[in-house]
Scaffold this motif. Structure first.
Motif, mmCIF file in Angstrom:
data_model
loop_
_atom_site.group_PDB
_atom_site.id
_atom_site.type_symbol
_atom_site.label_atom_id
_atom_site.label_comp_id
_atom_site.label_asym_id
_atom_site.label_seq_id
_atom_site.Cartn_x
_atom_site.Cartn_y
_atom_site.Cartn_z
ATOM 1 N N UNK A 267 -20.098 -54.103 -3.136
ATOM 2 C CA UNK A 267 -20.966 -54.522 -4.239
ATOM 3 C C UNK A 267 -20.813 -56.013 -4.519
ATOM 4 N N UNK A 268 -19.569 -56.477 -4.551
ATOM 5 C CA UNK A 268 -19.341 -57.888 -4.866
ATOM 6 C C UNK A 268 -19.891 -58.781 -3.760
ATOM 7 N N UNK A 269 -19.701 -58.375 -2.516
ATOM 8 C CA UNK A 269 -20.238 -59.168 -1.402
ATOM 9 C C UNK A 269 -21.762 -59.204 -1.451
ATOM 10 N N UNK A 270 -22.381 -58.065 -1.725
ATOM 11 C CA UNK A 270 -23.843 -58.030 -1.824
ATOM 12 C C UNK A 270 -24.336 -58.897 -2.978
ATOM 13 N N UNK A 271 -23.591 -58.910 -4.082
ATOM 14 C CA UNK A 271 -23.971 -59.745 -5.222
ATOM 15 C C UNK A 271 -23.878 -61.223 -4.869
ATOM 16 N N UNK A 272 -22.852 -61.601 -4.112
ATOM 17 C CA UNK A 272 -22.724 -62.991 -3.672
ATOM 18 C C UNK A 272 -23.892 -63.380 -2.770
ATOM 19 N N UNK A 273 -24.262 -62.499 -1.868
ATOM 20 C CA UNK A 273 -25.382 -62.801 -0.968
ATOM 21 C C UNK A 273 -26.679 -62.947 -1.765
ATOM 22 N N UNK A 274 -26.835 -62.126 -2.790
ATOM 23 C CA UNK A 274 -28.027 -62.235 -3.633
ATOM 24 C C UNK A 274 -28.050 -63.579 -4.348
ATOM 25 N N UNK A 275 -26.909 -64.024 -4.840
ATOM 26 C CA UNK A 275 -26.824 -65.327 -5.499
ATOM 27 C C UNK A 275 -27.122 -66.457 -4.516
ATOM 28 N N UNK A 276 -26.559 -66.357 -3.331
ATOM 29 C CA UNK A 276 -26.782 -67.401 -2.329
ATOM 30 C C UNK A 276 -28.248 -67.478 -1.921
ATOM 31 N N UNK A 280 -33.328 -63.577 -3.916
ATOM 32 C CA UNK A 280 -34.202 -62.888 -2.955
ATOM 33 C C UNK A 280 -33.352 -61.902 -2.161
ATOM 34 N N UNK A 281 -33.447 -60.650 -2.530
ATOM 35 C CA UNK A 281 -32.569 -59.636 -1.949
ATOM 36 C C UNK A 281 -33.069 -59.198 -0.584
ATOM 37 N N UNK A 282 -32.135 -59.074 0.348
ATOM 38 C CA UNK A 282 -32.460 -58.512 1.656
ATOM 39 C C UNK A 282 -32.392 -56.994 1.580
ATOM 40 N N UNK A 283 -33.058 -56.337 2.498
ATOM 41 C CA UNK A 283 -33.012 -54.873 2.533
ATOM 42 C C UNK A 283 -31.590 -54.413 2.835
ATOM 43 N N UNK A 284 -31.127 -53.338 2.195
ATOM 44 C CA UNK A 284 -29.766 -52.854 2.454
ATOM 45 C C UNK A 284 -29.579 -52.493 3.923
ATOM 46 N N UNK A 285 -28.449 -52.897 4.481
ATOM 47 C CA UNK A 285 -28.166 -52.534 5.868
ATOM 48 C C UNK A 285 -27.393 -51.221 5.902
ATOM 49 N N UNK A 371 -24.051 -56.776 -10.802
ATOM 50 C CA UNK A 371 -22.800 -57.454 -10.443
ATOM 51 C C UNK A 371 -23.046 -58.945 -10.216
ATOM 52 N N UNK A 372 -24.243 -59.305 -9.751
ATOM 53 C CA UNK A 372 -24.551 -60.722 -9.526
ATOM 54 C C UNK A 372 -24.451 -61.537 -10.808
ATOM 55 N N UNK A 373 -24.629 -60.895 -11.964
ATOM 56 C CA UNK A 373 -24.480 -61.605 -13.237
ATOM 57 C C UNK A 373 -23.022 -61.953 -13.526
ATOM 58 N N UNK A 374 -22.103 -61.459 -12.707
ATOM 59 C CA UNK A 374 -20.676 -61.709 -12.923
ATOM 60 C C UNK A 374 -20.086 -62.672 -11.896
#
Length: 586
Positions: A267-276, A280-285, A371-374
């Motif tokens: 979750x935290x890694x996905x939130x970081x990628x969303x922030x980066x 613009x969220x990528x489709x879940x792998x 989680x991206x808000x954190x």
């Protein structure tokens, strides 16, 4: 006729059988407003404490700038302002006739002493505290009180505090608030705000014009202001109200053990990628599906089969000057405008804003966005720069965190350890984490011990009065005048204090037996608190306990007037025309 009714029942039964199970049952509330939790922080402290802590005479205490403009400047200094905007980093509005507990404090000079509401919606400067969406302040000059809602990261919740004696020459004292009182309105344990068009604020041209006629400089806050400022506060409040959902998904949704640890890391890694990716969220792998979405679905099916309901933060828009062509000169006419009708009252139970369901297609995306808000704190720019230089290293850096004992401790079942995880990632990326001084925590304290619902008095009381302690002490046995603390004081004077408040108590108790559409005011105790008394609104309305309380104040009112009290007569001039609950010399 009977055949038609039977047909309809069979039809409804058939439709019900085709609906999913969650559509037939109520969802689980993310926050139960009848269970406010410890009044003092169970761990850590509030951001307000951290921001204004200092040392005086060798003791950690609050160092609060005064006047209020200086306090606002201190908050603004922690934030990155938008160079393209004329708005301050911390947004502020003026509300002369609002719905807070302090709404009558300035009577009848509401426009000379409007309440200020401040909400932070800007990111922090490097190295500063993350206040965005996490700090809200209400200031009422007339009562010299600050009402503060700010986040406690260690506990994963918002804290409610009061600052008293905040005035020139005063000695400001900071207390944690009685959460029973707070949760009656803040039903999702977070800030609340009006929905558009925010007509209580100075975004309403009529409110702004009336404020301008006073001729005061209101703490450096422009009187003439469009809807941009309240809109920004509204958005911050909406984001803040999703924090509790995010924390539950992080802790309970991911689950325990190794599965839970890897779910939180994912979750935290996905939130970081969303922030980066700038949102613009990528489709879940496949990995996200297996490591994060799968555990969330399993936990949701077991713990919340009907979903998690997020409490609604927005209140109906209310224009307190509706129908007025000019602000009245007479005090009584002004006071009448402070009346908050039941349909606008923050005490009214609110339906869920949304419901999160583990099987929904966007369940994972909602968790990641939360989680991206954190992850956007004062060290975010350093972490972002490191990842931009080496974007492929995020996965390996997170894997290193997961493999380390310290990282595994961070990813255990606890509120999101935002700062710790960011520091661990910086270390894994070869970046030295920022050295920070330990947080100074002023002593957390209540002004008076809070009474739980259905508590008994500490000393003997006449049977007729003991019920008031049981049903009212959770909110009205306090050191505050708002709501009126008529239970506070010597037991010998309790009957007299109830008599002073009798007209208002009678109205509030009697409203419970009126149909919802016919209520001028919300009943007491607040309906959202009734489950703490092991009852509900329908049962309370016909309960002998409620009837007994109503009977006591009805007898007092009859002794005064010689006739049985009548709601229409009592409310003929409006609820605010009733004598105050507290005598003016109290």
């Amino acid at each position: 006729m009977k055949g038609r009714v039977l047909f309809i029942r069979l039809l409804l039964a058939g439709v019900s059988s085709m609906l999913p199970a969650w559509a037939l049952e109520s969802p689980t509330w993310v926050v139960d407003p009848a269970a406010p939790g410890d009044h003092l922080p169970p761990v850590g402290g509030s951001l307000f404490d951290a921001l204004f802590a200092g040392t005086r005479d060798g003791r950690v205490t609050h160092m609060l700038p005064f006047p209020f403009e200086k306090l606002l400047a201190r908050v603004d200094a922690q934030l990155i302002g938008d160079p393209a905007s004329l708005l301050p980093p911390a947004k502020r509005v003026l509300i002369p006739l609002g719905r807070s507990l302090q709404r009558t404090a300035a009577a009848p000079d509401y426009f000379r002493f409007p309440r200020v509401v401040v909400g932070v919606d800007s990111p922090p400067v490097p190295g500063a505290l993350l206040l965005k969406d996490r700090l809200y302040i209400g200031y009422q000059e007339k009562s010299a009180v600050l009402e503060v809602i700010s986040y406690n990261e260690a506990a994963g919740r918002f804290e409610f505090q009061l600052v008293k004696d905040y005035r020139a020459g005063g000695n400001p004292q900071v207390f944690y608030a009685n959460r029973n009182i707070c949760f009656a309105c803040h039903q999702n344990a977070a800030p609340i705000f009006s929905r558009a068009l925010w007509d209580e604020t100075n975004a309403n041209p009529q409110v702004a014009a009336t404020l301008a006629q006073v001729g005061r400089r209101f703490y450096g806050i422009p009187v003439g202001r469009g809807v941009d400022v309240p809109y920004a506060i509204d958005n911050a409040v909406r984001r803040a109200n999703r924090f509790a959902l995010t924390q539950r998904l992080w802790r309970e949704g991911c689950g325990a053990g190794e599965v839970g640890l890897r779910c939180r890391a994912g979750l935290f890694e996905a939130a970081l990628r969303l922030r980066l990716a700038e949102g613009r969220a990528a489709a879940p792998d496949a990995v996200s599906e297996e490591v994060v979405a799968g555990p969330l679905r399993v936990s949701a099916a077991r713990l919340w089969p009907t979903g998690l309901a997020i409490g609604r933060s927005d209140l109906p828009n209310r224009n307190p000057l509706q129908g007025l062509t000019r602000w009245p000169e007479e005090g009584a006419a002004r006071v009448a405008r402070s009346h908050v009708a039941a349909r606008f009252d923050a005490l009214l139970p609110r339906s869920p804003d949304t419901v999160w369901r583990g099987e929904a297609p966007d369940a994972l995306a909602e968790a990641v966005v939360g989680v991206a808000e954190f992850v956007a704190d004062g060290d975010w720019l350093r972490l972002k720069a490191a990842l931009v230089r080496r974007p492929q290293r995020l996965a390996s850096a997170m894997a290193a965190v997961v493999a380390s004992p310290a990282g595994r401790s961070l990813l255990a079942d606890q509120p999101i350890p935002r700062a710790g995880l960011i520091a661990a990632l910086l270390t894994a990326l070869g970046e030295a984490p920022r050295k920070s001084s330990p947080t100074l925590w002023p002593a957390a304290r209540l002004e008076l011990p809070a009474s739980p619902p259905n508590s008994t008095a500490s000393g003997p009381l006449p049977a007729a009065l003991a019920g008031f302690h049981a049903w009212c002490a959770a909110c009205h046995l306090s050191a505050e005048r708002f709501p009126p603390n008529f239970l506070h004081g010597p037991a010998a004077g309790l009957e007299a204090r109830i008599r002073q408040c009798a007209p208002r108590i009678y109205v509030r108790l009697a409203m419970a037996r009126r149909p919802l559409a016919e209520r001028d005011k919300t009943p007491m105790p607040p309906e959202t608190l009734l489950p703490a008394f092991r009852t509900h609104a329908a049962a309370w309305a016909v309960s002998p306990e409620r009837a007994a309380l109503e009977g006591v104040v009805a007898a007092q009112l009859k002794a005064e007037s010689g006739r049985d009290p009548d709601l229409e007569t009592l409310l003929a001039d409006g609820y605010e025309a009733l004598r105050p609950c507290l005598a003016t010399d109290q």
